[in-house]
Design a protein around this motif. Sequence first.
Motif, PDB file in Angstrom:
ATOM      1  N   VAL A  93      48.297  36.364  47.247  1.00 33.13           N
ATOM      2  CA  VAL A  93      49.559  35.911  47.842  1.00 33.13           C
ATOM      3  C   VAL A  93      50.575  35.536  46.762  1.00 33.13           C
ATOM      4  N   GLU A  94      51.861  35.641  47.122  1.00 39.81           N
ATOM      5  CA  GLU A  94      52.940  35.335  46.179  1.00 39.81           C
ATOM      6  C   GLU A  94      53.159  33.828  46.065  1.00 39.81           C
ATOM      7  N   ARG A  95      52.152  33.166  45.503  1.00 45.52           N
ATOM      8  CA  ARG A  95      52.257  31.724  45.257  1.00 45.52           C
ATOM      9  C   ARG A  95      51.818  31.455  43.825  1.00 45.52           C
ATOM     10  N   LEU A  96      52.710  30.884  43.060  1.00 41.67           N
ATOM     11  CA  LEU A  96      52.487  30.672  41.633  1.00 41.67           C
ATOM     12  C   LEU A  96      51.200  29.913  41.357  1.00 41.67           C
ATOM     13  N   GLU A  97      50.963  28.831  42.085  1.00 36.60           N
ATOM     14  CA  GLU A  97      49.803  27.992  41.808  1.00 36.60           C
ATOM     15  C   GLU A  97      48.486  28.718  42.074  1.00 36.60           C
ATOM     16  N   VAL A  98      48.495  29.638  43.046  1.00 36.03           N
ATOM     17  CA  VAL A  98      47.285  30.409  43.352  1.00 36.03           C
ATOM     18  C   VAL A  98      46.977  31.377  42.221  1.00 36.03           C
ATOM     19  N   LYS A  99      47.991  32.072  41.745  1.00 35.67           N
ATOM     20  CA  LYS A  99      47.804  33.040  40.665  1.00 35.67           C
ATOM     21  C   LYS A  99      47.351  32.343  39.383  1.00 35.67           C
ATOM     22  N   GLN A 100      47.956  31.213  39.071  1.00 32.35           N
ATOM     23  CA  GLN A 100      47.562  30.470  37.869  1.00 32.35           C
ATOM     24  C   GLN A 100      46.131  29.959  37.984  1.00 32.35           C
ATOM     25  N   SER A 101      45.765  29.468  39.160  1.00 30.90           N
ATOM     26  CA  SER A 101      44.410  28.954  39.374  1.00 30.90           C
ATOM     27  C   SER A 101      43.371  30.049  39.178  1.00 30.90           C
ATOM     28  N   ILE A 102      43.666  31.250  39.674  1.00 24.32           N
ATOM     29  CA  ILE A 102      42.738  32.367  39.529  1.00 24.32           C
ATOM     30  C   ILE A 102      42.498  32.680  38.060  1.00 24.32           C
ATOM     31  N   PHE A 103      43.556  32.806  37.292  1.00 25.38           N
ATOM     32  CA  PHE A 103      43.412  33.153  35.882  1.00 25.38           C
ATOM     33  C   PHE A 103      42.741  32.034  35.079  1.00 25.38           C
ATOM     34  N   LYS A 104      43.021  30.802  35.427  1.00 24.21           N
ATOM     35  CA  LYS A 104      42.364  29.686  34.729  1.00 24.21           C
ATOM     36  C   LYS A 104      40.867  29.685  35.011  1.00 24.21           C
ATOM     37  N   ASP A 105      40.497  29.950  36.250  1.00 24.35           N
ATOM     38  CA  ASP A 105      39.072  29.996  36.603  1.00 24.35           C
ATOM     39  C   ASP A 105      38.373  31.167  35.917  1.00 24.35           C
ATOM     40  N   LEU A 106      39.036  32.322  35.864  1.00 26.41           N
ATOM     41  CA  LEU A 106      38.419  33.509  35.277  1.00 26.41           C
ATOM     42  C   LEU A 106      38.377  33.464  33.755  1.00 26.41           C
ATOM     43  N   ASP A 107      39.170  32.583  33.164  1.00 30.01           N
ATOM     44  CA  ASP A 107      39.102  32.416  31.711  1.00 30.01           C
ATOM     45  C   ASP A 107      37.708  31.966  31.290  1.00 30.01           C
ATOM     46  N   ALA A 108      37.038  31.218  32.154  1.00 26.34           N
ATOM     47  CA  ALA A 108      35.717  30.675  31.826  1.00 26.34           C
ATOM     48  C   ALA A 108      34.627  31.744  31.783  1.00 26.34           C
ATOM     49  N   VAL A 109      34.841  32.885  32.460  1.00 28.29           N
ATOM     50  CA  VAL A 109      33.806  33.923  32.496  1.00 28.29           C
ATOM     51  C   VAL A 109      34.231  35.184  31.735  1.00 28.29           C
ATOM     52  N   VAL A 238      55.248  42.162  56.955  1.00 28.84           N
ATOM     53  CA  VAL A 238      56.405  41.289  57.175  1.00 28.84           C
ATOM     54  C   VAL A 238      56.211  39.976  56.422  1.00 28.84           C
ATOM     55  N   ASP A 239      54.977  39.482  56.414  1.00 28.37           N
ATOM     56  CA  ASP A 239      54.687  38.235  55.719  1.00 28.37           C
ATOM     57  C   ASP A 239      54.841  38.378  54.206  1.00 28.37           C
ATOM     58  N   THR A 240      54.369  39.495  53.672  1.00 29.78           N
ATOM     59  CA  THR A 240      54.490  39.742  52.233  1.00 29.78           C
ATOM     60  C   THR A 240      55.954  39.865  51.837  1.00 29.78           C
ATOM     61  N   ASN A 241      56.711  40.616  52.621  1.00 32.68           N
ATOM     62  CA  ASN A 241      58.123  40.804  52.333  1.00 32.68           C
ATOM     63  C   ASN A 241      58.880  39.479  52.393  1.00 32.68           C
ATOM     64  N   TYR A 242      58.554  38.673  53.385  1.00 35.61           N
ATOM     65  CA  TYR A 242      59.200  37.355  53.526  1.00 35.61           C
ATOM     66  C   TYR A 242      58.861  36.461  52.341  1.00 35.61           C
ATOM     67  N   SER A 243      57.616  36.511  51.907  1.00 31.95           N
ATOM     68  CA  SER A 243      57.184  35.701  50.770  1.00 31.95           C
ATOM     69  C   SER A 243      57.940  36.077  49.495  1.00 31.95           C
ATOM     70  N   VAL A 244      58.127  37.374  49.284  1.00 28.12           N
ATOM     71  CA  VAL A 244      58.864  37.835  48.102  1.00 28.12           C
ATOM     72  C   VAL A 244      60.319  37.384  48.163  1.00 28.12           C
ATOM     73  N   THR A 245      60.944  37.520  49.316  1.00 28.24           N
ATOM     74  CA  THR A 245      62.333  37.086  49.470  1.00 28.24           C
ATOM     75  C   THR A 245      62.467  35.584  49.224  1.00 28.24           C
ATOM     76  N   SER A 246      61.534  34.806  49.766  1.00 33.33           N
ATOM     77  CA  SER A 246      61.560  33.349  49.573  1.00 33.33           C
ATOM     78  C   SER A 246      61.408  32.987  48.106  1.00 33.33           C
ATOM     79  N   SER A 247      60.511  33.696  47.419  1.00 31.36           N
ATOM     80  CA  SER A 247      60.286  33.452  45.996  1.00 31.36           C
ATOM     81  C   SER A 247      61.539  33.753  45.185  1.00 31.36           C
ATOM     82  N   MET A 248      62.200  34.861  45.501  1.00 32.44           N
ATOM     83  CA  MET A 248      63.407  35.220  44.767  1.00 32.44           C
ATOM     84  C   MET A 248      64.572  34.286  45.095  1.00 32.44           C
TER      85      MET A 248
END
Length: 285
Positions: A93-109, A238-248
């Motif tokens: 999903v287009e949420r900054l905190e989710v993307k950062q959390s994923i990469f931080k968790d995967l850094d460990a492995v 529609v949800d993905t498109n809305y999320s991108v518009t909201s982010s921008m």
Amino acid sequence: MNFEDIKTIGIVGAGTMGQGIAQICAQAGYKTILFDINAQVLKKAEATTSNNLDKGIERGKLTEAEKQAALANLIYTGDTLQLSCDVIIEAVVERLEVKQSIFKDLDAVNTPDTIFASNTSSIPITRIAAGIPHPERVVGMHFFNPAHIMKLVEVISGAATSPEVAETIRQLALKLDKKPVMAKDAPGFIVNRVARHFYVEGLKLLEEGVADAKGIDRLIQASGFKMGPFELMDLIGVDTNYSVTSSMFEAFHYDPKFRPSRIQQQKVDAGHHGRKSGKGFYDYQ
């Protein structure tokens, strides 16, 4: 990490985009690990991949042997410990905190050489890389829907992204039979920055009662476009498109020209997400 060193690719998120990206990686000969926390989503992705490959055979694009080779390269998992890869592409999903959390968790492995690529449509890569160990290996690799068909891939360098990492991802995109375009870091990058108003202005016309969704789509198609904004939003989600518009909208400091539509928000709230849910601006049931 050099391009020649890439053997295993991990994809985080088995939704529409993640499934498509995993499919083309497997077809290109890479051991591909598709991860999702939802077992049902993984099961659906597996079925979709098989169906897409069957369609490819019907159209003469690949053989049965090539289909089986691609399927043999795919691993479906809900275990993050299996995501020890040379390249990891997140497609969540287009949420900054989710993307950062994923990469931080995967850094460990993973090792510091593992490239972390984001399929984000709009969030600046510099923001995603902030606070992640070795931010020089974080890069944007933005595919377009459907990923197994659309040729364009935006390769985006954040402020800390190593030029060598960006070049490696460019070469990977070529290996996947895509057409990479190098882009600098900015909200929406190139395509979504330009295309946002294709959707936003269409939605404004709908809000103002100038015409209905079907009428607007027909007029746009008559102008030479393959799809109108509402049919395309239903395809993308529609949800993905809305999320991108909201982010921008947020990234451009709430510039009114990027304002999300109330009608689109209502669709999202109602669960009318387009083709994937059976109903969006059109009814697919």
